[in-house]
Scaffold this motif. Sequence first.
Motif, PDB file in Angstrom:
ATOM      1  N   GLU A 148       0.805  -1.213   0.000  1.00 47.54           N
ATOM      2  CA  GLU A 148       0.000   0.000   0.000  1.00 47.54           C
ATOM      3  C   GLU A 148       0.845   1.273   0.000  1.00 47.54           C
ATOM      4  OE1 GLU A 148      -2.262   0.521   3.564  1.00 47.54           O
ATOM      5  OE2 GLU A 148      -0.507   0.403   4.864  1.00 47.54           O
ATOM      6  N   GLY A 149       2.158   1.147   0.245  1.00 52.36           N
ATOM      7  CA  GLY A 149       3.015   2.321   0.336  1.00 52.36           C
ATOM      8  C   GLY A 149       3.495   2.884  -0.983  1.00 52.36           C
ATOM      9  N   ASP A 188      -3.621   6.745  -4.526  1.00 49.97           N
ATOM     10  CA  ASP A 188      -4.071   6.900  -3.144  1.00 49.97           C
ATOM     11  C   ASP A 188      -4.948   5.702  -2.794  1.00 49.97           C
ATOM     12  OD1 ASP A 188      -4.962   7.632  -0.677  1.00 49.97           O
ATOM     13  OD2 ASP A 188      -6.097   9.376  -1.345  1.00 49.97           O
ATOM     14  N   TRP A 189      -4.422   4.827  -1.917  1.00 52.40           N
ATOM     15  CA  TRP A 189      -5.139   3.618  -1.541  1.00 52.40           C
ATOM     16  C   TRP A 189      -5.875   3.791  -0.214  1.00 52.40           C
ATOM     17  CZ3 TRP A 189      -5.261   0.663  -5.608  1.00 52.40           C
ATOM     18  CH2 TRP A 189      -4.163   0.573  -6.463  1.00 52.40           C
ATOM     19  N   ARG A 207       4.972  -5.506   6.079  1.00 50.30           N
ATOM     20  CA  ARG A 207       4.227  -4.780   5.048  1.00 50.30           C
ATOM     21  C   ARG A 207       2.718  -4.987   5.214  1.00 50.30           C
ATOM     22  NH1 ARG A 207       8.416  -2.294   4.485  1.00 50.30           N
ATOM     23  NH2 ARG A 207      10.015  -2.751   2.907  1.00 50.30           N
ATOM     24  N   GLU A 208       1.956  -4.055   4.628  1.00 50.75           N
ATOM     25  CA  GLU A 208       0.518  -4.206   4.468  1.00 50.75           C
ATOM     26  C   GLU A 208       0.222  -4.195   2.977  1.00 50.75           C
ATOM     27  OE1 GLU A 208      -1.998  -4.632   6.666  1.00 50.75           O
ATOM     28  OE2 GLU A 208      -0.608  -4.713   8.364  1.00 50.75           O
ATOM     29  N   VAL A 236       5.485 -16.028  -5.732  1.00 52.27           N
ATOM     30  CA  VAL A 236       6.538 -15.077  -6.103  1.00 52.27           C
ATOM     31  C   VAL A 236       6.499 -13.929  -5.111  1.00 52.27           C
ATOM     32  CG1 VAL A 236       7.321 -13.445  -7.878  1.00 52.27           C
ATOM     33  CG2 VAL A 236       6.358 -15.667  -8.548  1.00 52.27           C
ATOM     34  N   GLY A 237       7.669 -13.532  -4.600  1.00 56.80           N
ATOM     35  CA  GLY A 237       7.714 -12.439  -3.643  1.00 56.80           C
ATOM     36  C   GLY A 237       8.809 -11.441  -3.955  1.00 56.80           C
ATOM     37  N   GLY A 238       8.482 -10.161  -3.841  1.00 53.27           N
ATOM     38  CA  GLY A 238       9.449  -9.087  -3.980  1.00 53.27           C
ATOM     39  C   GLY A 238       9.202  -8.055  -2.901  1.00 53.27           C
ATOM     40  N   ASP A 239      10.013  -6.997  -2.906  1.00 53.03           N
ATOM     41  CA  ASP A 239       9.865  -5.973  -1.876  1.00 53.03           C
ATOM     42  C   ASP A 239      10.460  -4.666  -2.381  1.00 53.03           C
ATOM     43  OD1 ASP A 239       9.255  -5.545   1.200  1.00 53.03           O
ATOM     44  OD2 ASP A 239      11.170  -4.539   0.798  1.00 53.03           O
TER      45      ASP A 239
END
Length: 234
Positions: free
Chosen positions: A140-141, A146-147, A158-159, A195-198
């Motif tokens: 969401e960051g 605008d979330w 994280r969210e 699959v994961g990222g950041d």
Amino acid sequence: MDSFPDRYGRLRVETADLGPAHWLTERRPGHGDFGTVAGIAAPGFAAYARLLHPASLDERPVRWDTVAAAYGRRVGPLTDWYEVIGADRYYQNEQEYGLPGVWDEHPAEGPTPAGVARVLIPVLARHTDTPEQCRYGLWEGYGRRDWSGLPTFPTPGREELLLSGPLADALSPQLVDEFTELPDLWWPQDRTWCVGGDVDLVSTYVGGSAELVAELLATPGLEAHRVAPDDRVG
């Protein structure tokens, strides 16, 4: 920016039912902790791979092992980019700005780059029976929309917003805007991989079957290394 409030590219923004993401939030203590491979992807898979985001030279991708060789170094499963170029991440020096004829841009920080995703998607599609029914997590960051007020689900540190759509549409946000981030998390309905990222990483992590990871390691266009779920990420 996507002109449809309920879409992110062609992916649907889910606001009514976050149930498909609950399996990611219900983790046993010590499994998939923040800062680990399984914390970025998801715990419980038979095997994991780290996909390195390429550096670039004149806007063309450059492998880490190519850069490392130019410095007389090697790349291992847990090698950090700054180890490759022999620089201190907290202290700038001339090596941080490239090596003529080898690289001139650092690997992209954030979720899976589009070039990596294009190669990755056909491999993933061969290892699920539900490629038309996938879910995605988007941090969401990210500041391009605008979330505010939309429901999120937690992952370590994280969210995430929940998105849905076919695997082939994972790239669709960049069809709207080339600078728009792809989702951080991808998984099919049958949960055969994740699959994961950041936002802070220059690698993407994939958890799945041993066969999937073996294929990722052998796929031209991907620079991949086998890693363990508890390995630390950069």
